[in-house]
Design a protein around this motif. Structure first.
Motif, PDB file in Angstrom:
ATOM      1  N   GLN A 168      -6.144 -31.492 -19.087  1.00  0.00           N
ATOM      2  CA  GLN A 168      -6.333 -32.743 -19.715  1.00  0.00           C
ATOM      3  C   GLN A 168      -7.718 -33.362 -20.114  1.00  0.00           C
ATOM      4  OE1 GLN A 168      -7.962 -35.324 -17.692  1.00  0.00           O
ATOM      5  NE2 GLN A 168      -7.096 -37.238 -18.734  1.00  0.00           N
ATOM      6  N   ASP A 169      -7.515 -34.319 -20.944  1.00  0.00           N
ATOM      7  CA  ASP A 169      -9.013 -34.699 -21.415  1.00  0.00           C
ATOM      8  C   ASP A 169      -8.810 -36.333 -21.497  1.00  0.00           C
ATOM      9  OD1 ASP A 169     -11.314 -34.975 -22.720  1.00  0.00           O
ATOM     10  OD2 ASP A 169     -10.709 -33.814 -24.365  1.00  0.00           O
ATOM     11  N   GLY A 170      -9.849 -36.909 -21.809  1.00  0.00           N
ATOM     12  CA  GLY A 170      -9.901 -38.390 -21.614  1.00  0.00           C
ATOM     13  C   GLY A 170      -9.593 -39.163 -20.391  1.00  0.00           C
ATOM     14  N   CYS A 171      -9.634 -40.466 -20.430  1.00  0.00           N
ATOM     15  CA  CYS A 171      -9.416 -41.253 -19.140  1.00  0.00           C
ATOM     16  C   CYS A 171      -9.249 -42.854 -19.591  1.00  0.00           C
ATOM     17  CB  CYS A 171     -10.773 -41.278 -18.253  1.00  0.00           C
ATOM     18  SG  CYS A 171     -10.322 -41.970 -16.529  1.00  0.00           S
ATOM     19  N   ASP A 172      -8.071 -43.280 -18.931  1.00  0.00           N
ATOM     20  CA  ASP A 172      -7.699 -44.622 -19.285  1.00  0.00           C
ATOM     21  C   ASP A 172      -8.387 -45.603 -18.071  1.00  0.00           C
ATOM     22  OD1 ASP A 172      -6.208 -44.024 -21.349  1.00  0.00           O
ATOM     23  OD2 ASP A 172      -4.289 -43.905 -20.239  1.00  0.00           O
ATOM     24  N   TYR A 173      -9.051 -44.965 -17.166  1.00  0.00           N
ATOM     25  CA  TYR A 173      -9.708 -45.894 -16.094  1.00  0.00           C
ATOM     26  C   TYR A 173     -10.902 -46.707 -16.706  1.00  0.00           C
ATOM     27  CZ  TYR A 173      -6.959 -43.498 -12.377  1.00  0.00           C
ATOM     28  OH  TYR A 173      -5.682 -43.155 -11.523  1.00  0.00           O
ATOM     29  N   LYS A 174     -11.240 -47.815 -15.933  1.00  0.00           N
ATOM     30  CA  LYS A 174     -12.345 -48.666 -16.506  1.00  0.00           C
ATOM     31  C   LYS A 174     -13.491 -48.740 -15.513  1.00  0.00           C
ATOM     32  CE  LYS A 174      -9.762 -49.451 -20.147  1.00  0.00           C
ATOM     33  NZ  LYS A 174     -10.164 -48.683 -21.367  1.00  0.00           N
ATOM     34  N   CYS A 175     -13.665 -47.580 -14.720  1.00  0.00           N
ATOM     35  CA  CYS A 175     -14.919 -47.620 -13.689  1.00  0.00           C
ATOM     36  C   CYS A 175     -16.220 -48.343 -14.519  1.00  0.00           C
ATOM     37  CB  CYS A 175     -15.205 -46.367 -13.334  1.00  0.00           C
ATOM     38  SG  CYS A 175     -13.754 -45.523 -12.384  1.00  0.00           S
ATOM     39  N   THR A 176     -17.001 -49.137 -13.934  1.00  0.00           N
ATOM     40  CA  THR A 176     -17.815 -50.191 -14.430  1.00  0.00           C
ATOM     41  C   THR A 176     -19.262 -49.308 -14.735  1.00  0.00           C
ATOM     42  OG1 THR A 176     -18.680 -50.925 -12.318  1.00  0.00           O
ATOM     43  CG2 THR A 176     -16.752 -52.186 -13.626  1.00  0.00           C
ATOM     44  N   TYR A 177     -19.309 -48.053 -14.046  1.00  0.00           N
ATOM     45  CA  TYR A 177     -20.626 -47.196 -14.211  1.00  0.00           C
ATOM     46  C   TYR A 177     -20.289 -46.081 -15.300  1.00  0.00           C
ATOM     47  CZ  TYR A 177     -17.851 -44.648 -11.131  1.00  0.00           C
ATOM     48  OH  TYR A 177     -16.787 -43.808 -10.555  1.00  0.00           O
ATOM     49  N   CYS A 178     -19.120 -46.035 -15.905  1.00  0.00           N
ATOM     50  CA  CYS A 178     -18.849 -44.760 -16.491  1.00  0.00           C
ATOM     51  C   CYS A 178     -18.752 -44.834 -17.968  1.00  0.00           C
ATOM     52  CB  CYS A 178     -17.487 -44.117 -15.818  1.00  0.00           C
ATOM     53  SG  CYS A 178     -16.977 -42.442 -16.514  1.00  0.00           S
ATOM     54  N   THR A 179     -19.207 -43.859 -18.750  1.00  0.00           N
ATOM     55  CA  THR A 179     -19.312 -43.815 -20.086  1.00  0.00           C
ATOM     56  C   THR A 179     -18.129 -42.832 -20.763  1.00  0.00           C
ATOM     57  OG1 THR A 179     -20.852 -42.137 -20.242  1.00  0.00           O
ATOM     58  CG2 THR A 179     -21.666 -44.410 -20.582  1.00  0.00           C
ATOM     59  N   ILE A 180     -17.649 -42.053 -19.852  1.00  0.00           N
ATOM     60  CA  ILE A 180     -16.491 -41.053 -20.226  1.00  0.00           C
ATOM     61  C   ILE A 180     -15.590 -41.536 -21.067  1.00  0.00           C
ATOM     62  CG2 ILE A 180     -15.036 -39.232 -19.518  1.00  0.00           C
ATOM     63  CD1 ILE A 180     -17.925 -38.539 -19.230  1.00  0.00           C
ATOM     64  N   PRO A 181     -14.849 -42.834 -20.703  1.00  0.00           N
ATOM     65  CA  PRO A 181     -13.824 -43.192 -21.801  1.00  0.00           C
ATOM     66  C   PRO A 181     -14.365 -43.331 -23.256  1.00  0.00           C
ATOM     67  CG  PRO A 181     -13.597 -44.099 -19.670  1.00  0.00           C
ATOM     68  CD  PRO A 181     -14.821 -43.381 -19.540  1.00  0.00           C
ATOM     69  N   LEU A 182     -15.660 -43.912 -23.138  1.00  0.00           N
ATOM     70  CA  LEU A 182     -16.184 -44.103 -24.649  1.00  0.00           C
ATOM     71  C   LEU A 182     -16.638 -42.840 -25.210  1.00  0.00           C
ATOM     72  CD1 LEU A 182     -18.710 -46.847 -23.490  1.00  0.00           C
ATOM     73  CD2 LEU A 182     -16.484 -47.211 -24.614  1.00  0.00           C
ATOM     74  N   ALA A 183     -16.742 -41.768 -24.523  1.00  0.00           N
ATOM     75  CA  ALA A 183     -17.063 -40.567 -24.979  1.00  0.00           C
ATOM     76  C   ALA A 183     -15.994 -39.538 -25.377  1.00  0.00           C
ATOM     77  CB  ALA A 183     -18.248 -39.728 -24.011  1.00  0.00           C
ATOM     78  N   ARG A 184     -15.042 -39.705 -24.608  1.00  0.00           N
ATOM     79  CA  ARG A 184     -13.903 -38.628 -24.809  1.00  0.00           C
ATOM     80  C   ARG A 184     -12.583 -39.488 -25.297  1.00  0.00           C
ATOM     81  NH1 ARG A 184     -13.816 -33.570 -23.449  1.00  0.00           N
ATOM     82  NH2 ARG A 184     -15.933 -32.721 -22.814  1.00  0.00           N
ATOM     83  N   GLY A 185     -12.253 -40.554 -25.147  1.00  0.00           N
ATOM     84  CA  GLY A 185     -11.199 -41.403 -25.328  1.00  0.00           C
ATOM     85  C   GLY A 185     -10.050 -41.356 -24.403  1.00  0.00           C
ATOM     86  N   ILE A 186      -8.881 -41.754 -25.044  1.00  0.00           N
ATOM     87  CA  ILE A 186      -7.759 -41.958 -23.889  1.00  0.00           C
ATOM     88  C   ILE A 186      -7.150 -40.850 -23.056  1.00  0.00           C
ATOM     89  CG2 ILE A 186      -6.959 -43.973 -25.281  1.00  0.00           C
ATOM     90  CD1 ILE A 186      -4.877 -42.070 -26.407  1.00  0.00           C
ATOM     91  N   SER A 187      -6.618 -41.081 -22.140  1.00  0.00           N
ATOM     92  CA  SER A 187      -5.926 -39.982 -21.379  1.00  0.00           C
ATOM     93  C   SER A 187      -4.969 -39.207 -22.148  1.00  0.00           C
ATOM     94  CB  SER A 187      -5.386 -40.390 -19.912  1.00  0.00           C
ATOM     95  OG  SER A 187      -5.177 -39.434 -19.531  1.00  0.00           O
ATOM     96  N   ARG A 188      -5.010 -37.797 -22.368  1.00  0.00           N
ATOM     97  CA  ARG A 188      -3.918 -37.070 -22.893  1.00  0.00           C
ATOM     98  C   ARG A 188      -3.984 -35.614 -22.186  1.00  0.00           C
ATOM     99  NH1 ARG A 188      -8.673 -38.060 -25.543  1.00  0.00           N
ATOM    100  NH2 ARG A 188      -9.775 -36.362 -26.634  1.00  0.00           N
ATOM    101  N   SER A 189      -2.809 -35.017 -22.567  1.00  0.00           N
ATOM    102  CA  SER A 189      -2.838 -33.827 -21.653  1.00  0.00           C
ATOM    103  C   SER A 189      -2.412 -32.697 -22.481  1.00  0.00           C
ATOM    104  CB  SER A 189      -1.625 -33.931 -20.658  1.00  0.00           C
ATOM    105  OG  SER A 189      -1.852 -35.069 -19.753  1.00  0.00           O
ATOM    106  N   ASP A 190      -2.471 -31.350 -22.045  1.00  0.00           N
ATOM    107  CA  ASP A 190      -2.012 -30.303 -22.878  1.00  0.00           C
ATOM    108  C   ASP A 190      -0.523 -30.239 -22.416  1.00  0.00           C
ATOM    109  OD1 ASP A 190      -1.919 -27.929 -24.234  1.00  0.00           O
ATOM    110  OD2 ASP A 190      -3.312 -26.808 -23.157  1.00  0.00           O
TER     111      ASP A 190
END
Length: 440
Positions: free
Chosen positions: A148-170
């Motif tokens: 799996q890659d990306g994340c749809d969560y909006k945790c206020t400390y995290c940059t991962i959604p900005l760096a990896r995009g939306i949640s998506r799966s193999d």
């Protein structure tokens, strides 16, 4: 033959992607060498979860330049997506590739001449909506399999959604195919990895819907012949369901080891973080695991010094963890990340206070790990031995993640053995006795 070397910062997911990218270089006729050796190209897979990972990047570039000042240096990964121009300005960097371009890096290497300025090929993160499968192989005794890659969560400390995009799966089909390929190469343990693996199934065929669930994934993987061990990497507590815990407890291949992010033991801070659970749910997850797997290893992520974290909030976290039957902590000192909600919140915690709180929790982690190891003495487990000779010793891990060591013996590399844990050495590593039937 041109030579390429890789350096990976950050998480297991980055390691799986580096390994896949390295195989693409091999297909193009490159010879992979160690990062400390002279290479024509140095590829740095970056991380931007913490401020420390950002700072390390410049030092790694300098390290490459000391070995070969004329080498071509490329930056990929999360930091490269978030701040491409900043990386391109680092002396010695020739190429910066964003989230959608990193898997096509060999397409950008027609000319390996040093550039006066770093060339940037990045994208809007909204364009990172497709999935590229990855797994690591040949680097370690165990393989990291990205599901799996990306994340749809909006945790206020995290940059991962900005760096990896939306949640998506193999796709399920591709995950199972990759798992079979890995086991076919003699690797005995596979670690499932992703940004938010409990969200597996979302975006499996390019849409938001869940085609499969995480439970369905682990159920299918457990039936793949040839895999001796499967390990779940970090999984959100709200996505770790009772059915999954029960499956692991009764599994053929999944091992009794969970790593579950907590981040804070204070409900007030969890709300400010926009986490999707309260501490009461976390207790339920731990209690369920202990009920069906008393010897399971449970690791916890926790952040100290989040904006607004008072001494009382911190003590809530400390006491919560102290009372919880867990096995170890990964402690992160909060660092401000650009373009996150937390970066502009009131209540900044002084750096020296953050450091003090971090030290207290690291001490608690050592106490918890020692107690867990002591609880396992005189029990029988299966150890998978690693491949390195570390000062005359070979190390390994039991299925429930107890670290052991014994004098170096090359015949033990990448083999599993039944052992009885005997005592904890002065270095905190467990010693053991082989049982009469050695190899399994």
């Amino acid at each position: 033959m041109k030579k390429v070397a890789f350096y990976t910062l950050g998480c297991k997911l980055n390691f799986s992607e580096t390994s896949t990218i390295a195989r693409s270089f091999k297909d193009e006729g490159f010879d992979r060498v160690d990062f400390k050796e002279k290479a024509d190209i140095y590829v740095i897979n970056t991380c931007s979860v913490t401020e420390n990972a950002d700072k390390r990047f410049k030092n790694i570039v300098k390290q490459a330049q000391r070995v070969n000042p004329e080498a071509f240096v490329a930056a990929i990964g999360c930091y490269a997506q978030l701040k491409p121009e900043e990386l391109a300005d680092v002396n010695g960097v020739d190429l910066v590739l964003g989230a959608t371009e990193k898997f096509k890096i060999t397409d950008y290497l027609n000319d390996l001449s040093k550039n006066d300025f770093g060339e940037v090929h990045s994208c809007e993160i909204e364009d990172a909506d497709f999935y590229v499968g990855s797994y690591s192989i040949g680097d370690r005794t165990r393989a990291f399999l990205k599901v799996q890659d990306g994340c749809d969560y909006k945790c206020t400390y995290c940059t991962i959604p900005l760096a990896r995009g939306i949640s998506r799966s193999d796709t399920m089909e591709n995950v199972l195919k990759n798992a079979e390929e890995i086991s076919g190469k003699g690797i005995k343990e596979i670690v499932l990895t992703g940004v938010n693996i409990g969200d597996y199934g979302k975006g499996e065929f390019g849409n938001k819907k869940h085609q499969h669930t995480f439970l369905e994934l682990v159920t299918e993987l457990d039936q793949v012949k040839g895999i001796e061990r499967l390990r779940i990497s970090s999984i959100e507590p709200n996505l770790l369901k009772n059915d999954t815990i029960e499956l692991v407890a009764n599994s053929r291949a999944f091992v009794p080891h969970f790593h579950i992010p907590l981040q804070s033991g204070s409900n007030a801070i969890l709300k400010k973080m926009k986490r999707r659970y309260m501490r009461e749910l976390y207790v339920d997850r731990v209690n369920k695991i202990r009920e069906v797997m008393p010897n399971a290893c449970i690791g916890v992520d926790v952040i100290v010094g989040f904006p607004g974290e008072t001494e009382q909030h911190f003590l809530e976290t400390y006491n919560f963890l102290n009372d919880l039957e867990i096995s170890y902590l990964h402690v992160f000192t909060y660092s401000e990340r650009d373009n996150t909600e937390a970066a502009v919140m009131d209540g900044e915690v002084p750096k020296n206070v953050r450091a003090k709180r971090s030290k207290m929790l690291r001490g608690l982690s050592a106490k918890k790990r020692r107690a867990f190891y002591e609880s396992q003495i005189n029990t029988v487990h299966t150890v998978l031995f690693e491949s390195e000779n570390k000062e005359g010793y070979i190390y390994g891990f039991t299925e429930n993640y107890v670290k052991v060591k014994t004098p170096w013996n090359p015949e033990l590399v990448n083999t599993t053995h039944k052992v009885q844990l005997s005592y904890i050495g002065e270095d905190g590593v467990v010693r053991f006795e082989f049982l009469p039937v050695l190899a399994i």
